[in-house]
Write a protein that holds these residues in place. Structure first.
Motif, mmCIF file in Angstrom:
data_model
loop_
_atom_site.group_PDB
_atom_site.id
_atom_site.type_symbol
_atom_site.label_atom_id
_atom_site.label_comp_id
_atom_site.label_asym_id
_atom_site.label_seq_id
_atom_site.Cartn_x
_atom_site.Cartn_y
_atom_site.Cartn_z
ATOM 1 N N ALA A 448 16.771 5.102 19.684
ATOM 2 C CA ALA A 448 16.470 4.110 18.634
ATOM 3 C C ALA A 448 17.734 3.545 18.017
ATOM 4 N N GLU A 449 18.878 4.114 18.413
ATOM 5 C CA GLU A 449 20.183 3.712 17.867
ATOM 6 C C GLU A 449 20.176 3.778 16.341
ATOM 7 N N THR A 450 19.706 4.966 15.880
ATOM 8 C CA THR A 450 19.734 5.188 14.428
ATOM 9 C C THR A 450 20.485 6.486 14.128
ATOM 10 N N LEU A 451 20.922 6.517 12.906
ATOM 11 C CA LEU A 451 21.705 7.663 12.460
ATOM 12 C C LEU A 451 21.132 8.124 11.124
ATOM 13 N N THR A 452 20.822 9.446 11.030
ATOM 14 C CA THR A 452 20.345 9.951 9.745
ATOM 15 C C THR A 452 21.506 10.691 9.096
ATOM 16 N N ASP A 461 24.170 12.282 -4.364
ATOM 17 C CA ASP A 461 24.669 13.325 -3.449
ATOM 18 C C ASP A 461 23.516 14.063 -2.765
ATOM 19 N N GLY A 462 23.609 14.219 -1.472
ATOM 20 C CA GLY A 462 22.593 14.956 -0.722
ATOM 21 C C GLY A 462 21.384 14.122 -0.314
ATOM 22 N N GLU A 463 21.315 12.846 -0.770
ATOM 23 C CA GLU A 463 20.168 11.989 -0.406
ATOM 24 C C GLU A 463 20.221 11.642 1.072
ATOM 25 N N LYS A 464 19.026 11.759 1.725
ATOM 26 C CA LYS A 464 18.976 11.498 3.165
ATOM 27 C C LYS A 464 18.630 10.031 3.421
ATOM 28 N N MET A 465 19.347 9.402 4.384
ATOM 29 C CA MET A 465 19.082 7.999 4.730
ATOM 30 C C MET A 465 19.128 7.837 6.238
ATOM 31 N N THR A 466 18.204 7.039 6.757
ATOM 32 C CA THR A 466 18.271 6.720 8.191
ATOM 33 C C THR A 466 18.696 5.264 8.328
ATOM 34 N N LEU A 467 19.763 5.064 9.070
ATOM 35 C CA LEU A 467 20.334 3.713 9.170
ATOM 36 C C LEU A 467 20.414 3.271 10.625
ATOM 37 N N ARG A 468 20.188 1.991 10.835
ATOM 38 C CA ARG A 468 20.297 1.440 12.188
ATOM 39 C C ARG A 468 21.774 1.159 12.478
ATOM 40 N N ILE A 469 22.138 1.411 13.736
ATOM 41 C CA ILE A 469 23.524 1.123 14.117
ATOM 42 C C ILE A 469 23.540 -0.245 14.801
ATOM 43 N N ALA A 470 24.285 -1.174 14.254
ATOM 44 C CA ALA A 470 24.329 -2.522 14.823
ATOM 45 C C ALA A 470 24.900 -2.471 16.232
ATOM 46 N N GLU A 481 38.796 4.999 19.788
ATOM 47 C CA GLU A 481 37.422 4.487 19.747
ATOM 48 C C GLU A 481 36.456 5.525 20.288
ATOM 49 N N MET A 482 35.241 5.526 19.739
ATOM 50 C CA MET A 482 34.222 6.490 20.171
ATOM 51 C C MET A 482 32.942 5.733 20.508
ATOM 52 N N THR A 483 31.994 6.460 21.116
ATOM 53 C CA THR A 483 30.670 5.864 21.348
ATOM 54 C C THR A 483 29.640 6.676 20.573
ATOM 55 N N LEU A 484 28.414 6.199 20.612
ATOM 56 C CA LEU A 484 27.343 6.858 19.872
ATOM 57 C C LEU A 484 27.148 8.305 20.332
ATOM 58 N N GLY A 500 21.384 -6.733 6.614
ATOM 59 C CA GLY A 500 20.150 -5.990 6.880
ATOM 60 C C GLY A 500 20.341 -4.482 6.750
ATOM 61 N N GLY A 501 21.484 -4.060 6.230
ATOM 62 C CA GLY A 501 21.712 -2.625 6.004
ATOM 63 C C GLY A 501 22.083 -1.856 7.267
ATOM 64 N N ALA A 502 22.423 -2.540 8.352
ATOM 65 C CA ALA A 502 22.802 -1.838 9.589
ATOM 66 C C ALA A 502 24.266 -1.407 9.516
ATOM 67 N N ILE A 503 24.579 -0.311 10.210
ATOM 68 C CA ILE A 503 25.973 0.174 10.208
ATOM 69 C C ILE A 503 26.803 -0.727 11.117
ATOM 70 N N VAL A 504 27.839 -1.312 10.552
ATOM 71 C CA VAL A 504 28.703 -2.166 11.385
ATOM 72 C C VAL A 504 30.037 -1.473 11.696
ATOM 73 N N GLU A 505 30.340 -0.473 10.876
ATOM 74 C CA GLU A 505 31.580 0.261 11.132
ATOM 75 C C GLU A 505 31.377 1.723 10.762
ATOM 76 N N LEU A 506 31.800 2.634 11.619
ATOM 77 C CA LEU A 506 31.658 4.072 11.345
ATOM 78 C C LEU A 506 32.999 4.740 11.633
ATOM 79 N N LYS A 507 33.549 5.338 10.594
ATOM 80 C CA LYS A 507 34.840 6.024 10.774
ATOM 81 C C LYS A 507 34.597 7.520 10.631
#
Lengths: 513, 185
Positions: A448-452, A461-470, A481-484, A500-507
């Protein structure tokens, strides 16, 4: 323009009169109409020799007698008959009663005139015409709010039905002068509107809708033919364009022929009605209605509604000049509805942050503002030197005030849009969008290309969120560089969210490596 | 002096009782009024009578003519009333049908048989028009009147005038279509 329209035009024109460009163009291309014109010219030329001589002897006798006749009688006003008295009083009474909302009723009372027996003289049916305008204002407002082609097809079909009914009414009442215009408008609504919108549907929906459309067109065709058969021959001729337009529409639908792109999509009708008349309004309402159906951009839609508002303002001024209080009030209501639902309603749907579009909105408002100013000054001029109540009653004045309020609403909507735009600009990197979020990876769903994640935030703090990875998101750790698939639970990450709240950058933070 | 000014000056003078000025108006308008009435009555003797009557009434009633209004329209309105009065009058219905003389206007030497036949066809077709259509059509076609003036003369609305002319021409074309096609000018 079609042949019957040209024929109707030629029949009420003299051969020496200049013809409008569309008629000339048609004549160049159509042999049949050229022949008809030649016949008419010939008819005019033959007419004069038909007349007898001028009876010169009788004239000489009269001139001789004239020398011995007593001089002209001085003018002495005879006591007015009831009819004369009424006709003299009518304008005065109409002006007085306009303020009381009875102007229309009075203006429709005319002294009886000697009318023919053989042909029913044209009867002005103001109520019918007012109803027609009211229906088309509603059609336009619905079109200004509708974005679904199937709904638009339904609305345009209602327009076509109303135009057809109007054509029949004009034919029955012997008012052929506006028939060519109504026929032309009907043709446009059916061919440009209904068929055009049908082509804009996806293939599956087109197939689904086609049988019903063809069935309706067939029924329409039969109705027109029945009416034409029952009408006298000249009237039946004038109704032919309706048949021809319906046939063309059915043929295009059956063959699935795409309409050729038109450089200027919807032109104003070739034939014009008297300015301010119901039919002039009708022409504008149909033309702008077709533009509304083809337009999705709310700013452009507001612009088209503004064009309708302009025409309504002019008609309102004319009605108030004539002292038609009720009619003016009716037009005022239409104007108010068009400004509120058509112009304001569409501008409120504008959500763009584009400066050019915001400038367009401002232009629409300025144009509407000018229209209101012109209306106000026009009404003020009309009432100069007289009690304004005779011309402009409280309700009408209220309409102007309502328009001002509509304008204020428009400006408020624009200010809000601008403010939101500025706020969004200021919030870059601080709000949700574009903000860097610290979190710990809880789980990854590569399909689903999502990350929780669990947030690492003072407040949440500690709140859980599921986000789509653009799809184009950058994932990296330091310079690498890394992959999913490289991501693992419990990794500490910094996320940047985009549209739309999708992740565009992940470090990925270094110590988790 | 411009023709329009001159016309108004003549009308003013006639209104003041100037017989010479009125004679000028008679000279100018006699033919059109007579031709129109001849077309309507289909009887040239009656048309002569009615034309004389119309001018007589116009002379007597010049005081009621409003300066600035169209004298021609006013005069034709009087002629129309004369025609209506005659229809209602003690003499009863007017003989209808083409007068022999009108139907067989003596042809000039150059006039061909075809032209004579054509003329007769036109006369028949015009005569066959319903009276109210013919009245409007002749005013419009023979006298170059605008629809508004036709309406004023006949006491109808402009739209009705337009409709009557339209209808009359449609009928004439239907009746004379073949002749017009076969004998182009």
């Amino acid at each position: 323009m079609k042949c019957p329209e040209i024929y109707a035009w030629l029949l009420i024109s003299r051969s020496g009169e200049g013809l409008p460009v569309p008629v000339r163009r048609h004549l160049r291309a159509c042999g049949k109409c050229r022949r008809r014109r030649r016949r008419l010219v010939h008819l005019e030329q033959e007419l004069n020799p038909v007349a007898a001589t001028d009876a010169p002897v009788a004239k000489q006798l009269f001139l001789a007698k004239l020398q011995h006749l007593p001089g002209p009688m001085p003018f002495t006003a005879s006591p007015p008959t009831t009819t004369r008295r009424l006709s003299r009083l009518l304008p005065v009474a109409a002006a007085l009663l306009a303020g009381l909302g009875l102007g229309w009723a009075v203006s429709s009372v005319q002294p009886p005139s000697q009318q023919p027996i053989a042909i029913e003289p044209p009867r002005v049916s103001p109520r019918k015409e007012e109803e027609l305008v009211a229906r088309f204002v509603n059609h336009n407002l619905s079109l200004s709010e509708s974005v679904e082609p199937t709904e638009q097809i339904t609305l345009l079909s209602h327009m076509a039905t109303d135009l057809r009914a109007e054509a029949f009414r004009l034919a029955r009442q012997g008012q052929p002068e506006n028939l060519p215009l109504v026929n032309e408008l009907y043709g446009r609504v059916v061919n440009r509107g209904v068929v055009g919108r049908w082509f804009s549907l996806p293939a599956a929906e087109r197939r689904e809708l086609l049988p019903n459309l063809l069935k309706n067109l067939q029924a329409t065709q039969a109705e027109i033919e029945r009416t034409a058969q029952a009408a006298p021959a000249p009237v039946a001729d004038l109704l032919r364009p309706l048949t021809s337009s319906t046939e063309t529409a059915a043929r295009d639908l059956r063959m699935g022929v795409e309409l050729l792109p038109d450089p200027d999509p919807v032109q104003p009708p070739h034939l014009a009605a008297s300015p301010g008349s119901a039919h002039a309004l009708l022409a504008v309402l149909v033309t702008q209605g077709l533009l509304l159906a083809e337009e999705e951009d709310p700013i452009r839609r507001a612009y088209h509604c503004n064009a309708v508002a302009d025409e309504l303002s002019s008609a309102l001024l004319l009605a108030s000049t004539r002292g038609d209080g009720d009619h003016a009030m009716q037009l005022g209501k239409h104007l108010d509805a068009v400004m509120q639902r058509g112009v304001t309603g569409n501008l409120k749907r504008v959500s763009s942050e584009d400066a050019a579009q915001v400038a367009e909105v401002r232009q629409v408002i300025q144009r509407a503002s000018r229209a209101v100013e012109a209306l106000e000054s026009g009404l003020a001029r009309r009432s100069a030197g007289a009690n304004p109540r005779f011309v402009l009653d409280a309700a009408q004045y209220g309409q102007v005030k309502d328009l001002e309020k509509a304008l204020k609403d428009l400006e408020k909507a624009l200010r809000t849009a601008n403010k939101e735009r500025k706020d969004k600009g200021k919030g870059k990197g601080k709000g949700k969008e574009g903000k860097e979020i610290k979190a710990v990876i809880h789980s990854i769903d590569p399909t689903a290309e999502t990350l929780t994640v669990l947030l690492r935030d003072k407040e949440r703090d500690g709140e859980k969120m599921t986000l789509r990875i653009a799809a184009a998101a950058r994932i990296n750790q330091g310079a690498s560089e890394m992959t999913l698939t490289d991501l693992k639970p419990d990794m500490r990450v910094k996320l940047v969210l985009g549209e739309g709240g999708a992740i565009v950058e992940l470090k990925v933070e270094g110590k988790n490596q | 002096m411009q023709p329009e000014d001159e016309r108004q000056a003549i009308e003013r003078a006639a209104r003041a009782g100037d017989r010479q000025a009125f004679a000028a108006l008679v000279d100018c308008h006699w033919g059109p009024v007579y031709r129109w009435l001849a077309g309507l009555t289909r009887n040239e003797h009656l048309a002569e009578d009615l034309t004389q009557e119309a001018f007589l009434k116009a002379w007597r009633g010049l005081g009621t003519f409003q300066p600035g209004a169209s004298f021609r329209v006013w005069l034709f309105s009087i002629a129309r009333h004369c025609w209506i009065d005659r229809q209602r009058g003690p003499r009863g219905a007017i003989t209808t049908g083409l007068s022999e003389h009108m139907a067989t206007t003596v042809p000039g030497p150059a006039e061909s048989i075809v032209e004579r036949e054509g003329k007769a066809l036109f006369q028949q077709a015009c005569a066959a028009l319903p009276e109210h259509l013919q009245a409007a059509f002749l005013l419009w076609a023979q006298n170059d009147m605008a629809f508004a003036d036709v309406a004023q003369v006949l006491g109808i609305t402009e739209a009705t005038a337009r409709w009557r002319v339209f209808k009359a021409r449609l009928i004439l074309l239907r009746e004379l279509g073949n002749y017009l096609d076969q004998n182009p000018r």
